[in-house]
Design an enzyme around this catalytic site. Structure first.
Site, PDB file in Angstrom:
ATOM      1  N   LYS A 147     -21.864 -21.167   9.921  1.00  0.00           N
ATOM      2  CA  LYS A 147     -20.237 -20.336   9.929  1.00  0.00           C
ATOM      3  C   LYS A 147     -20.854 -19.527   9.468  1.00  0.00           C
ATOM      4  O   LYS A 147     -21.419 -19.821   8.630  1.00  0.00           O
ATOM      5  CB  LYS A 147     -18.652 -21.500   9.816  1.00  0.00           C
ATOM      6  CG  LYS A 147     -18.057 -20.599   9.493  1.00  0.00           C
ATOM      7  CD  LYS A 147     -17.503 -21.098  11.029  1.00  0.00           C
ATOM      8  CE  LYS A 147     -16.233 -20.333  11.347  1.00  0.00           C
ATOM      9  NZ  LYS A 147     -15.483 -20.921  13.044  1.00  0.00           N
TER      10      LYS A 147
HETATM   11  P1  NAD Z   1      -7.791 -14.003  15.652  1.00  0.00           P
HETATM   12  O1  NAD Z   1      -7.946 -13.271  14.840  1.00  0.00           O
HETATM   13  O2  NAD Z   1      -7.902 -13.961  17.169  1.00  0.00           O
HETATM   14  O3  NAD Z   1      -6.139 -14.973  15.852  1.00  0.00           O
HETATM   15  C1  NAD Z   1      -5.317 -15.004  13.840  1.00  0.00           C
HETATM   16  C2  NAD Z   1      -3.877 -15.143  13.849  1.00  0.00           C
HETATM   17  O4  NAD Z   1      -3.522 -15.443  13.452  1.00  0.00           O
HETATM   18  C3  NAD Z   1      -3.495 -13.552  14.008  1.00  0.00           C
HETATM   19  O5  NAD Z   1      -2.744 -13.433  15.208  1.00  0.00           O
HETATM   20  C4  NAD Z   1      -2.998 -13.292  12.851  1.00  0.00           C
HETATM   21  O6  NAD Z   1      -2.127 -12.032  13.012  1.00  0.00           O
HETATM   22  C5  NAD Z   1      -2.614 -14.762  12.675  1.00  0.00           C
HETATM   23  N1  NAD Z   1      -2.481 -14.639  11.260  1.00  0.00           N
HETATM   24  C6  NAD Z   1      -3.384 -14.661   9.883  1.00  0.00           C
HETATM   25  N2  NAD Z   1      -2.275 -15.146   9.733  1.00  0.00           N
HETATM   26  C7  NAD Z   1      -1.003 -15.156  10.033  1.00  0.00           C
HETATM   27  C8  NAD Z   1       0.054 -15.952   9.081  1.00  0.00           C
HETATM   28  N3  NAD Z   1       0.036 -16.005   7.439  1.00  0.00           N
HETATM   29  N4  NAD Z   1       0.916 -17.154   9.714  1.00  0.00           N
HETATM   30  C9  NAD Z   1       1.109 -16.611  10.669  1.00  0.00           C
HETATM   31  N5  NAD Z   1       0.345 -16.500  11.052  1.00  0.00           N
HETATM   32  C10 NAD Z   1      -0.849 -15.633  10.776  1.00  0.00           C
HETATM   33  O7  NAD Z   1      -8.773 -15.762  15.338  1.00  0.00           O
HETATM   34  P2  NAD Z   1      -8.543 -16.627  16.534  1.00  0.00           P
HETATM   35  O8  NAD Z   1     -10.022 -16.927  16.908  1.00  0.00           O
HETATM   36  O9  NAD Z   1      -8.020 -16.603  17.375  1.00  0.00           O
HETATM   37  O10 NAD Z   1      -8.999 -18.410  15.123  1.00  0.00           O
HETATM   38  C11 NAD Z   1      -7.175 -19.003  15.086  1.00  0.00           C
HETATM   39  C12 NAD Z   1      -7.837 -20.222  14.420  1.00  0.00           C
HETATM   40  O11 NAD Z   1      -8.405 -20.814  15.841  1.00  0.00           O
HETATM   41  C13 NAD Z   1      -8.760 -19.830  12.837  1.00  0.00           C
HETATM   42  O12 NAD Z   1      -8.658 -20.727  11.961  1.00  0.00           O
HETATM   43  C14 NAD Z   1     -10.555 -20.592  13.735  1.00  0.00           C
HETATM   44  O13 NAD Z   1     -10.999 -20.655  13.215  1.00  0.00           O
HETATM   45  C15 NAD Z   1      -9.886 -21.372  15.131  1.00  0.00           C
HETATM   46  N6  NAD Z   1     -10.864 -21.313  15.982  1.00  0.00           N
HETATM   47  C16 NAD Z   1     -11.211 -19.716  16.575  1.00  0.00           C
HETATM   48  C17 NAD Z   1     -12.243 -20.614  18.123  1.00  0.00           C
HETATM   49  C18 NAD Z   1     -12.638 -19.199  18.570  1.00  0.00           C
HETATM   50  O14 NAD Z   1     -13.319 -19.625  19.949  1.00  0.00           O
HETATM   51  N7  NAD Z   1     -12.354 -17.937  18.389  1.00  0.00           N
HETATM   52  C19 NAD Z   1     -12.732 -21.733  18.060  1.00  0.00           C
HETATM   53  C20 NAD Z   1     -12.211 -22.712  17.388  1.00  0.00           C
HETATM   54  C21 NAD Z   1     -11.428 -22.289  16.117  1.00  0.00           C
END
Ligand code: NAD
Length: 455
Positions: A147
């Site tokens: 990561k």
């Molecule tokens: P992203 O940046 O696209 O989205 C994150 C979202 O969370 C945004 O809409 C943001 O406004 C919101 N957010 C932030 N703080 C918040 C709060 N306090 N309350 C409510 N919403 C809040 O990120 P992502 O890629 O969608 O990742 C989201 C989660 O999924 C993370 O934990 C990440 O590690 C996990 N994840 C992502 C992927 C991927 O392919 N992108 C894969 C596996 C896991």
């Protein structure tokens, strides 16, 4: 209207089988208070690292791993910390910290996303890197776990500033990267554009190397289906569980916490299945509408510059109340530790599909079990992103492209297989899915390391 989930016909997963599960929600809370003291509205009582360590240790105990062997598989293999100085629009040089942590490479090249967020610190990156090791093993794809992150306030920065940070970070860690060494991908606040900058920066030193990162734009050898893959994977997991739980999509209501990449795609695909989104949040706030919030219209509104909290398709609610909205399925897709001891007993849902990494603390997990909530854990639920990243890498290595139908079909095959393998283990050992998935993941990694002669 929300329908009640029926108990599974075959007792798969955690609902009937939690080892040492508390007798009631009150018992679970008392048990949790031993180590914590969080108030409602706060984030987690423990860090992401503590969360992953807790589950790792439980599984290691069960597998009977000796202390020396346990150290090998808990400690990261390599940790790189770099200074990322960038001159921003205010004319000043801002110095951020960047991390790339390669946790374990026994099963293949290191693989994992890069996060741009002010709360990034080395322990969080360690936790997420470890989680990737078990996740790639559970999914059965030939990768290790890694990561990365930069502690920059990505949401406040302009595109050209983000580009400077992305290029500076990549240039400083490129020595430990490579298509057969370590392959970054998007995570919170990074996207296909950031991956394009990563690829371009790496290419300046090594020539055109699309397989250096995944989650790239389609125009730069990205894979069809990658952007939606994590959300789609969550929905595949929901569908597998739904048949056990007696949920039919047309009668299923759901809530999404965090309407970014994972949250919005989960919502769109759940909606395509016929499910209804009744509440949603992002960093700007939360809204609720029992008649349904159109995920597709909300995506268009946000793409056009709208702010979720101001969207008129629902009533504004306190973000802390999102968890209590009655629905069938809750999809956390924001940051870690958002379901904790202080709010878990307010859960208004019957099933949780963990799109985010480590959204649920161990204390909250116990409370959810006591409330009979069916937990599909992060380590399997959100593996769709890395599975599709694997497809992108395979296509890049061959300079060949699959169509989206083929990508989604292969994704479904792998996600269903992971669900069934973990479910079978859960049933066999009378364990929750989370603990069963750690057992499956750790066992596969230990076997690979032993067979190589690494230990
Ligand atoms: P992203 O940046 O696209 O989205 C994150 C979202 O969370 C945004 O809409 C943001 O406004 C919101 N957010 C932030 N703080 C918040 C709060 N306090 N309350 C409510 N919403 C809040 O990120 P992502 O890629 O969608 O990742 C989201 C989660 O999924 C993370 O934990 C990440 O590690 C996990 N994840 C992502 C992927 C991927 O392919 N992108 C894969 C596996 C896991």
């Amino acid at each position: 209207m929300a329908t009640k989930a029926k108990a599974p016909e075959t007792p798969v997963g955690e609902r009937d089988q939690v080892e040492k599960s508390p007798q009631s929600v009150e018992d679970a809370k008392r048990q949790a208070e031993v180590t914590t003291g969080v108030k409602p509205g706060q984030r987690a009582e423990v860090t992401n690292l503590e969360i992953v360590h807790h589950y790792f240790n439980r599984a290691a105990d069960r597998l009977g791993l000796a202390d020396d062997v346990r150290t090998v598989f808990w400690e990261p293999y390599r940790e790189v910390t770099v200074q990322v100085p960038v001159k921003l629009s205010d004319g000043k040089i801002h110095v951020y910290s960047g991390y790339r942590i390669q946790h374990n490479g026994a099963r293949g090249p290191y693989k994992g996303g890069v996060r741009f967020h002010p709360e990034v610190d080395i322990d969080e990156v360690r936790a997420l890197a470890s989680l990737m090791t078990w996740k790639t093993a559970v999914a059965g794809i030939p990768y290790g776990g890694a990561k990365g992150g930069v502690n920059c306030p990505a949401n406040e920065l302009e595109q050209h500033e983000l580009q400077k940070i992305a290029r500076s970070f990549l240039a400083k860690i490129e020595k430990v990267l490579g298509p057969t060494r370590d392959i970054p991908a998007p995570d919170v606040n990074t996207n296909a554009q950031v991956m394009a900058w990563f690829m371009d920066e790496y290419g300046k030193l090594h020539g055109h190397t699309p397989a250096i990162c995944t989650g790239k734009p389609i125009a730069l050898e990205g894979s069809y289906g990658r952007e939606a893959a994590t959300g789609r994977g969550c929905v595949y997991m929901f569908r597998e569980a739904a048949s056990h739980l007696g949920l039919t999509p047309a009668e299923t209501t759901f809530t999404v916490q965090g309407f970014g990449n994972v949250g919005s795609w989960s919502a769109l695909i759940m909606q395509q299945l016929g499910c209804k989104m009744v509440a949603v949040s992002d960093a700007s706030g939360a809204i609720r509408n029992d008649e349904g919030i159109d995920a597709s219209a909300l995506v268009d509104y946000i793409r056009a510059g709208g702010v979720l909290a101001d969207y008129d398709g629902g009533e504004p609610i306190e973000p802390d109340d999102l968890i209590a909205v009655p629905c069938d399925v809750f999809i956390p897709a924001a940051l870690g530790g958002m379901i904790h001891e202080g709010n878990a007993d307010r859960a208004g849902f019957r099933v949780i599909v963990e799109g985010a990494n480590s959204p649920t603390t161990p204390a909250a997990d116990r409370i959810l079990h006591a409330k009979d909530v069916y937990v599909i854990p992060d380590v399997m639920a959100n593996a769709g992103g890395v599975v599709c990243s694997y497809f992108e890498w395979v296509q890049n290595l061959q300079h060949f492209r699959w169509d989206e139908r083929e990508v989604n079909h292969k994704l479904g095959t792998i996600m269903r297989r992971a669900y069934r393998e973990v479910s079978a283990r859960a049933k066999q050992e009378s364990l929750p899915l989370r603990e069963a998935s750690y057992l499956v993941g750790i066992e596969r990694v230990v076997e690979a390391a032993r067979t190589r002669g690494y230990i």
